[in-house]
Scaffold this motif. Structure first.
Motif, PDB file in Angstrom:
ATOM      1  N   ASP A 246     -25.513  71.722   5.921  1.00  0.00           N
ATOM      2  CA  ASP A 246     -26.723  71.390   5.074  1.00  0.00           C
ATOM      3  C   ASP A 246     -26.232  72.200   3.733  1.00  0.00           C
ATOM      4  O   ASP A 246     -26.767  71.716   2.571  1.00  0.00           O
ATOM      5  CB  ASP A 246     -28.022  72.027   5.815  1.00  0.00           C
ATOM      6  CG  ASP A 246     -28.507  71.020   6.966  1.00  0.00           C
ATOM      7  OD1 ASP A 246     -27.878  69.850   6.873  1.00  0.00           O
ATOM      8  OD2 ASP A 246     -29.313  71.334   7.413  1.00  0.00           O
ATOM      9  N   ASN A 248     -23.645  73.001   2.520  1.00  0.00           N
ATOM     10  CA  ASN A 248     -22.641  72.664   1.729  1.00  0.00           C
ATOM     11  C   ASN A 248     -23.153  71.308   0.722  1.00  0.00           C
ATOM     12  O   ASN A 248     -22.630  71.314  -0.055  1.00  0.00           O
ATOM     13  CB  ASN A 248     -21.604  72.078   2.701  1.00  0.00           C
ATOM     14  CG  ASN A 248     -20.321  71.706   2.140  1.00  0.00           C
ATOM     15  OD1 ASN A 248     -19.601  72.225   1.213  1.00  0.00           O
ATOM     16  ND2 ASN A 248     -19.954  70.427   2.408  1.00  0.00           N
ATOM     17  N   GLU A 249     -23.775  70.643   1.743  1.00  0.00           N
ATOM     18  CA  GLU A 249     -24.507  69.323   0.995  1.00  0.00           C
ATOM     19  C   GLU A 249     -25.268  69.776  -0.462  1.00  0.00           C
ATOM     20  O   GLU A 249     -25.214  69.054  -1.426  1.00  0.00           O
ATOM     21  CB  GLU A 249     -25.323  68.600   1.769  1.00  0.00           C
ATOM     22  CG  GLU A 249     -24.574  67.802   2.921  1.00  0.00           C
ATOM     23  CD  GLU A 249     -25.357  67.009   3.770  1.00  0.00           C
ATOM     24  OE1 GLU A 249     -26.575  66.936   3.767  1.00  0.00           O
ATOM     25  OE2 GLU A 249     -24.662  66.386   4.825  1.00  0.00           O
ATOM     26  N   HIS A 250     -25.949  70.941  -0.140  1.00  0.00           N
ATOM     27  CA  HIS A 250     -26.899  71.099  -1.466  1.00  0.00           C
ATOM     28  C   HIS A 250     -25.956  71.811  -2.566  1.00  0.00           C
ATOM     29  O   HIS A 250     -26.257  71.813  -3.697  1.00  0.00           O
ATOM     30  CB  HIS A 250     -27.666  72.229  -0.951  1.00  0.00           C
ATOM     31  CG  HIS A 250     -28.788  71.726  -0.042  1.00  0.00           C
ATOM     32  ND1 HIS A 250     -29.437  72.467   0.962  1.00  0.00           N
ATOM     33  CD2 HIS A 250     -29.366  70.504  -0.098  1.00  0.00           C
ATOM     34  CE1 HIS A 250     -30.328  71.744   1.720  1.00  0.00           C
ATOM     35  NE2 HIS A 250     -30.443  70.437   1.055  1.00  0.00           N
ATOM     36  N   GLU A 252     -22.822  70.631  -3.381  1.00  0.00           N
ATOM     37  CA  GLU A 252     -22.224  69.484  -4.034  1.00  0.00           C
ATOM     38  C   GLU A 252     -22.881  68.775  -4.945  1.00  0.00           C
ATOM     39  O   GLU A 252     -24.162  68.751  -5.026  1.00  0.00           O
ATOM     40  CB  GLU A 252     -21.872  68.460  -2.669  1.00  0.00           C
ATOM     41  CG  GLU A 252     -20.859  69.150  -1.799  1.00  0.00           C
ATOM     42  CD  GLU A 252     -20.456  68.211  -0.851  1.00  0.00           C
ATOM     43  OE1 GLU A 252     -20.862  67.190  -0.544  1.00  0.00           O
ATOM     44  OE2 GLU A 252     -19.498  68.606   0.063  1.00  0.00           O
TER      45      GLU A 252
END
Length: 252
Positions: A246, A248-250, A252
């Motif tokens: 989660d 990591n997605e934020h 990117e």
């Protein structure tokens, strides 16, 4: 089924989290799990803290301790190859002390890379020989040099208790006129609860060391787990993996 599963991520901690996600979706067992870490120099401090706290809470080996079994970062100060002897000397003093500790049969990976026992009773510095081979040959692109970990005999067929890392291949290739080095590591039985996060971290550190000592560019790390599994604390482990993914997605 033993159909291979492939995961490719930039960050070793995100690659580990993806692997945990894969294992959860496959009853926590997977044959032939292939994980590639595309940017081994990336370091996620938040993920390391999460895993360190989890290891302390569950009274397991810390990720940094697992990392040091593959590459003892604390003893390498970034010096060039003429200080290899000093690096090994500091490591060997530490290794000798660990033999009297609990689980003293564990943690021999780096020791076997630099002091592998031979048939005539001598020891072979596999890692140093590979570094020297790369440095001394003008053209060795497209080659793979192997470091073996288990010794022939009972260590190769133990379900538990023997080295789970079979070998590490140091792969050299040429990209845009420069030398790039990749690592391939093969594990026969891979514990994703206590070991693998630190294993990935250690392999990335090992590759960085080899590239520094050979003046090469850092490529990728690929880890093949013949059998990957989790046998404890599955909910807590998945929660950490989900947090890492989660965050990591934020980013990117």
């Amino acid at each position: 089924m033993n159909t291979p599963k492939l995961i490719c991520e930039d960050d070793f901690s995100v690659a580990w989290a993806r692997a945990i996600e894969t294992l959860k979706n496959n009853a926590w067992n997977q044959w032939n799990l292939v994980v590639t870490i595309c940017k081994p120099l990336l370091y996620n401090d938040e993920a390391v803290v999460l895993m360190t706290d989890f290891a302390k809470e569950t009274h397991k080996v810390l990720p940094s301790q697992v990392q040091h079994t593959i590459f003892p970062q604390r003893f390498y100060k970034g010096d060039r190859i003429n200080n290899r002897e000093k690096f090994y000397r500091w490591y060997n003093r530490f290794y000798a002390r660990t033999r009297s500790m609990e689980h003293s049969g564990w943690g021999t990976y780096f020791k076997r890379m630099i002091s592998y026992p031979t048939k005539n009773g001598e020891e072979c510095d596999q890692l140093g020989n590979i570094i020297d081979h790369i440095n001394n040959r003008r053209s060795n692109h497209g080659s793979a040099n192997i470091m073996f970990i288990p010794t022939i005999g009972n260590e190769t067929n133990r379900t538990m208790g023997g080295p789970c890392l079979n070998y590490v291949a140091v792969q050299t290739e040429k990209q845009n006129g420069t030398r790039v080095i990749n690592l391939l590591a093969v594990y026969r039985n891979h514990d994703f609860y206590e070991r693998t996060f630190g294993n990935y971290w250690g392999l990335c550190s090992l590759l960085q060391y080899i590239c520094k000592e050979t003046n090469s560019n850092v490529g990728s790390v690929t880890c093949v787990s013949s059998h990957a599994y989790v046998n404890a604390c599955k909910t807590g482990l998945y929660d950490i993996a989900k947090t890492i993914l989660d965050r990591n997605e934020h980013r990117e």
